[in-house]
Structures are given as structure tokens and as C-alpha cells.
Scaffold this motif. Sequence first.
Motif, PDB file in Angstrom:
ATOM      1  N   GLN A 185       0.831  -1.208   0.000  1.00 40.53           N
ATOM      2  CA  GLN A 185       0.000   0.000   0.000  1.00 40.53           C
ATOM      3  C   GLN A 185       0.858   1.247   0.000  1.00 40.53           C
ATOM      4  O   GLN A 185       1.623   1.501   0.921  1.00 40.53           O
ATOM      5  N   GLY A 186       0.722   2.038  -1.076  1.00 39.45           N
ATOM      6  CA  GLY A 186       1.500   3.248  -1.213  1.00 39.45           C
ATOM      7  C   GLY A 186       0.827   4.474  -0.632  1.00 39.45           C
ATOM      8  O   GLY A 186      -0.317   4.438  -0.170  1.00 39.45           O
ATOM      9  N   TYR A 187       1.550   5.565  -0.690  1.00 38.24           N
ATOM     10  CA  TYR A 187       1.130   6.872  -0.173  1.00 38.24           C
ATOM     11  C   TYR A 187      -0.194   7.334  -0.751  1.00 38.24           C
ATOM     12  O   TYR A 187      -0.954   8.055  -0.105  1.00 38.24           O
ATOM     13  N   ASP A 188      -0.517   6.903  -1.962  1.00 40.58           N
ATOM     14  CA  ASP A 188      -1.730   7.311  -2.660  1.00 40.58           C
ATOM     15  C   ASP A 188      -3.000   6.806  -1.974  1.00 40.58           C
ATOM     16  O   ASP A 188      -4.095   7.301  -2.240  1.00 40.58           O
ATOM     17  N   ALA A 189      -2.877   5.804  -1.125  1.00 39.87           N
ATOM     18  CA  ALA A 189      -4.032   5.080  -0.590  1.00 39.87           C
ATOM     19  C   ALA A 189      -4.852   5.899   0.392  1.00 39.87           C
ATOM     20  O   ALA A 189      -4.346   6.781   1.087  1.00 39.87           O
ATOM     21  N   GLY A 190      -6.138   5.560   0.461  1.00 35.38           N
ATOM     22  CA  GLY A 190      -6.980   6.100   1.515  1.00 35.38           C
ATOM     23  C   GLY A 190      -6.744   5.349   2.810  1.00 35.38           C
ATOM     24  O   GLY A 190      -6.254   4.228   2.826  1.00 35.38           O
ATOM     25  N   GLY A 191      -7.085   5.975   3.925  1.00 36.22           N
ATOM     26  CA  GLY A 191      -6.881   5.346   5.221  1.00 36.22           C
ATOM     27  C   GLY A 191      -5.454   5.466   5.701  1.00 36.22           C
ATOM     28  O   GLY A 191      -4.676   6.304   5.240  1.00 36.22           O
ATOM     29  N   HIS A 192      -5.083   4.609   6.647  1.00 33.55           N
ATOM     30  CA  HIS A 192      -3.747   4.655   7.225  1.00 33.55           C
ATOM     31  C   HIS A 192      -2.727   4.226   6.181  1.00 33.55           C
ATOM     32  O   HIS A 192      -2.826   3.141   5.605  1.00 33.55           O
ATOM     33  N   THR A 193      -1.746   5.069   5.927  1.00 36.72           N
ATOM     34  CA  THR A 193      -0.824   4.812   4.839  1.00 36.72           C
ATOM     35  C   THR A 193       0.550   5.402   5.150  1.00 36.72           C
ATOM     36  O   THR A 193       0.725   6.144   6.111  1.00 36.72           O
ATOM     37  N   TRP A 238      -5.577  -4.001  -5.329  1.00 35.08           N
ATOM     38  CA  TRP A 238      -6.444  -3.921  -4.152  1.00 35.08           C
ATOM     39  C   TRP A 238      -7.049  -2.525  -4.150  1.00 35.08           C
ATOM     40  O   TRP A 238      -6.329  -1.537  -4.149  1.00 35.08           O
ATOM     41  N   LEU A 239      -8.382  -2.439  -4.178  1.00 32.75           N
ATOM     42  CA  LEU A 239      -9.084  -1.155  -4.218  1.00 32.75           C
ATOM     43  C   LEU A 239     -10.021  -1.022  -3.031  1.00 32.75           C
ATOM     44  O   LEU A 239     -10.688  -1.993  -2.648  1.00 32.75           O
ATOM     45  N   GLY A 240     -10.085   0.184  -2.471  1.00 31.64           N
ATOM     46  CA  GLY A 240     -11.024   0.466  -1.395  1.00 31.64           C
ATOM     47  C   GLY A 240     -11.890   1.680  -1.667  1.00 31.64           C
ATOM     48  O   GLY A 240     -13.105   1.658  -1.516  1.00 31.64           O
ATOM     49  N   THR A 241     -11.264   2.758  -2.101  1.00 26.59           N
ATOM     50  CA  THR A 241     -11.979   4.012  -2.351  1.00 26.59           C
ATOM     51  C   THR A 241     -13.066   3.840  -3.407  1.00 26.59           C
ATOM     52  O   THR A 241     -14.125   4.474  -3.334  1.00 26.59           O
ATOM     53  N   ALA A 326     -12.369   8.382   4.922  1.00 24.74           N
ATOM     54  CA  ALA A 326     -11.075   7.957   4.397  1.00 24.74           C
ATOM     55  C   ALA A 326     -11.219   7.722   2.900  1.00 24.74           C
ATOM     56  O   ALA A 326     -12.135   7.024   2.455  1.00 24.74           O
ATOM     57  N   ALA A 327     -10.328   8.301   2.112  1.00 27.58           N
ATOM     58  CA  ALA A 327     -10.391   8.168   0.656  1.00 27.58           C
ATOM     59  C   ALA A 327      -9.013   8.390   0.073  1.00 27.58           C
ATOM     60  O   ALA A 327      -8.257   9.241   0.544  1.00 27.58           O
TER      61      ALA A 327
END
Length: 366
Positions: A185-193, A238-241, A326-327
Amino acid sequence: MSGLRTEFCRQLGIELPIFGFSHSVEVTVAIAEAGGFPVFGAARENPDRIVADLAEIRERLGKRPFGVDLMFPKLAGDEPDRAAARAKSPPGHLAFVEQLRAKYQVPAATKPNFFANQVRNQAFFRAQTEAVLASDVDAVAVAVGLPADVIRAAKARGKQTFALIGAVRHVAAARAAGVDVLVVQGYDAGGHTGPVGTFTLVPQVIEAADGIPVLAAGGVGCGRQIAAALAMGAEGVWLGTAWLATREYGTPPMLLKKLLAAGSEDTVITRAHSGKPCRVLRSAWSDEWAAKDAPEALPMPYQQALTGDLLAAIEEHQVEPLVYEAAGQSIAWFNELTSVAAIMQRLTRETESALAALHRRLPAAS
């Protein structure tokens, strides 16, 4: 059958190399029905709710595989309940929160909410873990921490294990614990990153992983990125947003309006949500906590204990300036209300198109 079905997909019993994280039961079911691998986010649920949700998902999915994601963060304290944790709040922080309540005229909450009723502590994590391990879920994902004992216990019960990591240095611990899949999970991710961008971090982790399957997470919103991830050697994404803009998620109207209008620059890293760096949709909440005269956010779990009542009220009453979620930076690709199936179809179509274009641009083999 999709042309994107890889050997890794075949091993997991899915059609597409798309892994979808969501706190929604409806989204979880829809991702599986669309051919992906869903991961239900249970970190905000009490153990009884986890048991009920996982039973419902299994009943609706039958034998289709799915996973559960839990958080295991390092905590600054381990108070037995929220009241004890809130009692540690400095007077200046308490006054600041009350100033925000008054400034934005936030009515009191009338409904229960995780942030207002629960504090993260070791007993809570253990109870959540026991509920997940006792279930028939196919995979367990650990995030914001990598507890080797949980990995071992899950593997002993025949479950696949995933670990979300945000740095190359995390690979060694994951390998030692026997993790089956690394979610990078990179810096671009939503949530804790973390601080490193997805497409910088992923290839470094692939090199260090020495054969452990890797998924690319953080900022993924289009098929070109999926094609690029596969080209780098990732087994999927892996996608969440993405799912916040779906009918299945049921995002409240005011929050949905803000999400649909947002671009990548409308997200920000803040500690004001949980006490740890977390990428969220920018709002007056994050702006107020970033102001020069604002106090420093407290470490987890004290920030949540401090702000839980106010956040519950903001969420319930959809207080427009303050409401957020979170996004990740991928929010730019999700600017209309749609369905999980439509997003999966778009991503598949775009990925296949990007891969076909790549093959056309490559010189013919001599």
C-alpha cells in the motif's frame, strides 16, 4: 470467463485479479459476484457484529471466497474503556473540540457509533481476532501491524493470510511470519498509509518478496494502472476508495456529494482522524486540526477517545463542512454514482484495452 484470469486467480477461485476492500456487506457480496476477491473490513465492528456479518456474507456467497481485514496498530496506551482513555485528554484538547462543536453548530449524536462507544485496546483486538478465526472465512488480512501469532493461527485453520505493508523493510517480518500474500500500500491510498508512492514501492517489494505474491494497493482507479501493476509483476490490485461511489455502499447524501466532486488533490494526510497518518477527504475537520493555533492530534487511541462523540454527531447529522471519509487519490476516477458490477466491468475493459495497446506498441519479435 475473463481474459484477465491469471494462474493466481485460478488458485484462489476467482475470475479477476481485483481485490476489493469495504466495510459494507453489500459491497463485499457484489465484488464476489462480479468475479473479484472481496475483503470485508471488520476493524470498526464489535465481535458479535463480526460474527453476524460474516455469517450473512457466507450465506449469500456460498462457496465463493472472501476475506476479512483487521487492524493491529501499536497503541500509546491500553485503557480498558473509552472513558478511561478520554480522561487522559489534555484540557486544551477538550476545549478545542468543544470550540469546533460550537463553531459548526453540531447537534448531539442520538445513534450509537464505533468512534463514540469503543476504544481500541488489546482486549478488543483479541476478541475481534477470535471471532474471525472461528469463522469459515477464506482469508485473513492484517493491517497497521503484523502480528505473527495471528498469521500462524489463521494458517493453522487453513486460511490464506494477507499482510498490508507500507515499506520495503516490512517484507522481512512478513516472510518470517509466513504471510501468503503481500498487499503493498502506497502513499496514494486512503486510510492509514505510509510515505512512499504505490508505483515506487511495489517493484521494490516485489524484488524483496522473493516469490511471495504481491498486490498493488493505493490510488488504483483505472485499467491502465491494473495493466501497469501486472506488468511490474504484481498478481493483482487492491481497491477500497472505488466502492464509496456505489449504490451498494449507501454513502449518505452529503458525503456522497463531496466524494463525487473530489479530485486527487482533494485528499489529505492527517492525524486528526485516528492519531496515525491517515488519508481522508479534505474538509473543515482536517483544516481546523492543521491550523497554526490547533493542538497536535493525540496518538492512537487517545485521539479517537477525544473526538469520538463529535465525529459520531458529524456523521449522523451530515454536517456539511466537517463530514469526511477515508479516501485515496483514486477518488478522481469515481465521480458518478454507479454499481459495483459497473466498476468491475469498466476496470476489466480498460485493463484489457491497455494490455492490447501495449502489445501493439511493442516491436515484433525477430
